[in-house]
Structures are given as C-alpha cells and as structure tokens.
Design a protein around this motif. Structure first.
Motif, PDB file in Angstrom:
ATOM      1  N   GLY A   1      10.895 -47.630 -47.399  1.00  0.00           N
ATOM      2  CA  GLY A   1      10.897 -48.142 -48.760  1.00  0.00           C
ATOM      3  C   GLY A   1      10.961 -47.058 -49.821  1.00  0.00           C
ATOM      4  O   GLY A   1      10.881 -47.341 -51.000  1.00  0.00           O
ATOM      5  N   GLY A   2      11.121 -45.821 -49.432  1.00  0.00           N
ATOM      6  CA  GLY A   2      11.140 -44.739 -50.404  1.00  0.00           C
ATOM      7  C   GLY A   2      12.272 -43.784 -50.132  1.00  0.00           C
ATOM      8  O   GLY A   2      13.155 -44.047 -49.331  1.00  0.00           O
TER       9      GLY A   2
ATOM     10  N   ARG B   1       0.760 -44.180 -46.872  1.00  0.00           N
ATOM     11  CA  ARG B   1       1.265 -44.873 -48.062  1.00  0.00           C
ATOM     12  C   ARG B   1       0.580 -46.208 -48.292  1.00  0.00           C
ATOM     13  O   ARG B   1       0.600 -46.738 -49.394  1.00  0.00           O
ATOM     14  CB  ARG B   1       2.767 -45.104 -47.936  1.00  0.00           C
ATOM     15  CG  ARG B   1       3.558 -43.802 -47.993  1.00  0.00           C
ATOM     16  CD  ARG B   1       5.036 -44.033 -48.122  1.00  0.00           C
ATOM     17  NE  ARG B   1       5.306 -44.709 -49.377  1.00  0.00           N
ATOM     18  CZ  ARG B   1       6.349 -45.488 -49.581  1.00  0.00           C
ATOM     19  NH1 ARG B   1       7.221 -45.687 -48.633  1.00  0.00           N
ATOM     20  NH2 ARG B   1       6.528 -46.071 -50.740  1.00  0.00           N
ATOM     21  N   SER B   2      -0.004 -46.814 -47.241  1.00  0.00           N
ATOM     22  CA  SER B   2      -0.617 -48.140 -47.326  1.00  0.00           C
ATOM     23  C   SER B   2      -2.128 -48.043 -47.130  1.00  0.00           C
ATOM     24  O   SER B   2      -2.609 -47.151 -46.452  1.00  0.00           O
ATOM     25  CB  SER B   2      -0.064 -49.044 -46.220  1.00  0.00           C
ATOM     26  OG  SER B   2       1.330 -49.134 -46.317  1.00  0.00           O
TER      27      SER B   2
ATOM     28  N   GLN C   1       9.021 -48.166 -58.969  1.00  0.00           N
ATOM     29  CA  GLN C   1       7.902 -48.952 -59.505  1.00  0.00           C
ATOM     30  C   GLN C   1       7.289 -48.272 -60.722  1.00  0.00           C
ATOM     31  O   GLN C   1       7.095 -47.066 -60.739  1.00  0.00           O
ATOM     32  CB  GLN C   1       6.843 -49.130 -58.421  1.00  0.00           C
ATOM     33  CG  GLN C   1       5.642 -49.933 -58.842  1.00  0.00           C
ATOM     34  CD  GLN C   1       4.642 -50.097 -57.697  1.00  0.00           C
ATOM     35  OE1 GLN C   1       4.969 -49.928 -56.533  1.00  0.00           O
ATOM     36  NE2 GLN C   1       3.405 -50.411 -58.054  1.00  0.00           N
TER      37      GLN C   1
ATOM     38  N   GLU D   1       6.021 -48.044 -54.623  1.00  0.00           N
ATOM     39  CA  GLU D   1       7.393 -47.964 -54.127  1.00  0.00           C
ATOM     40  C   GLU D   1       8.232 -47.155 -55.107  1.00  0.00           C
ATOM     41  O   GLU D   1       7.897 -47.089 -56.312  1.00  0.00           O
ATOM     42  CB  GLU D   1       8.010 -49.365 -53.990  1.00  0.00           C
ATOM     43  CG  GLU D   1       7.375 -50.239 -52.942  1.00  0.00           C
ATOM     44  CD  GLU D   1       7.798 -49.894 -51.516  1.00  0.00           C
ATOM     45  OE1 GLU D   1       8.599 -48.953 -51.318  1.00  0.00           O
ATOM     46  OE2 GLU D   1       7.309 -50.561 -50.601  1.00  0.00           O
TER      47      GLU D   1
ATOM     48  N   PRO E   1       1.553 -53.650 -47.430  1.00  0.00           N
ATOM     49  CA  PRO E   1       2.546 -52.960 -48.268  1.00  0.00           C
ATOM     50  C   PRO E   1       2.022 -51.633 -48.794  1.00  0.00           C
ATOM     51  O   PRO E   1       0.807 -51.462 -48.975  1.00  0.00           O
ATOM     52  CB  PRO E   1       2.768 -53.937 -49.429  1.00  0.00           C
ATOM     53  CG  PRO E   1       2.222 -55.239 -48.987  1.00  0.00           C
ATOM     54  CD  PRO E   1       1.170 -54.948 -47.961  1.00  0.00           C
TER      55      PRO E   1
END
Length: 163
Positions: A74-75, A98-99, A112, A109, A105
């Motif tokens: 996602g990045g 990251r989560s 964002q 992101e 999630p």
C-alpha cells in the motif's frame, strides 16, 4: 578489559547502545556473546572460557544505507525522501510495523492527509513497542522501509509533505 582492547566495531555497538535509550541488549552469534545493560539487576551469565574470539564484529548498517526491498504494501519504497518533504525517523533500533497488529490496516497510507501528532507506525524491540508520531500536519508522500524490517535509530521511515 579496557576500552582500547575492544574491536572498533564493538566500540561502535556500545556507543550506539548508549545513545539508543535501550535498557538492555543481548547478542549471541556462535561462540560470541555480549550483554549490554544499564540495569543494576541485569542477569549475568557466569564467566566461561570462550572457545573462539571473533576477529571482527559486524557493525550495524549505517541508517542512510536503506536496503533495496520491495515496496511496502500500500505504499512506495524509495531510497531517499522526495525533495521538499519532511522525514519522520525511527526513534530507536527495532522492528518497523505499519499496522497496530497483524491483519489490520496500516496506521497511514501514501497520499493520506494526516494531522500533527498522528500515529504512523510502531517500532518493537524486545516486546516493547514505541509509537512513532508525525511531527507536522501534511500528506504522506512515501513509506521508506518495508513492513517488518529492522530499522536503526535515526533511520528515515516516512516522507511527509507539510500542509
């Protein structure tokens, strides 16, 4: 053993440990073992005769030398932060997450909008989690490390374009 008897890389490890804010660090590789501690109650193993002394202790990779890896889910992954962005760095050595927990999630992101003080990731070392927060309001431009990878104190984690 005096400071002059230590291999250069071991001296570097001790200096980084002292700057890190960690209370204890235990490393074991083959016959080589080292315990660094600021705690008075640290458990110390009885002295034993070492069968072999390593000729070289590997120093940690410099923070600016980011491993070439696949993009974080996602990045985006870049070696350097995009020009004109603010870099959010790791406060200490540890594993980058990251989560908040597996299967959830990510905190943020790419693309964002985030507020100053927003939680961005976790850094875990010895089951102790540190929340990394953004210092400015802006837009997340890049994730600079892969989820689950080891990071060093001061290593760039995110690039944020200030609002």
């Amino acid at each position: 053993m005096t400071d002059h008897d230590l291999p250069e890389n071991l001296r570097y490890l001790i200096e980084e440990f002292n700057r890190s804010g960690l209370r204890e660090l235990h490393i074991r590789k083959g016959d080589f073992e080292v315990l660094l501690s600021h705690a008075d109650t640290a458990i110390r193993a009885p002295r034993r005769q070492a069968s072999a002394v390593p000729s070289k202790v590997e120093a940690p990779t410099p923070a600016r030398k980011v491993a070439e890896a696949a993009p974080a889910k996602g990045g985006s992954f870049t070696r350097n932060a995009p020009e004109g962005t603010i870099v959010i760095s790791a406060p200490n050595l540890g594993t980058f997450y990251r989560s908040p927990k597996p299967g959830t999630p990510p905190f943020v992101e790419v693309g964002q909008q985030i507020a100053a003080g927003a939680e961005m990731c976790l850094i875990e070392v010895m089951k102790l989690f540190t929340t990394v927060k953004c210092e400015v309001a802006g837009t997340v431009e890049a994730v600079l490390v892969e989820d689950g990878s080891m990071v060093e104190a001061g290593q760039p984690l995110f690039a944020v374009r200030e609002a």
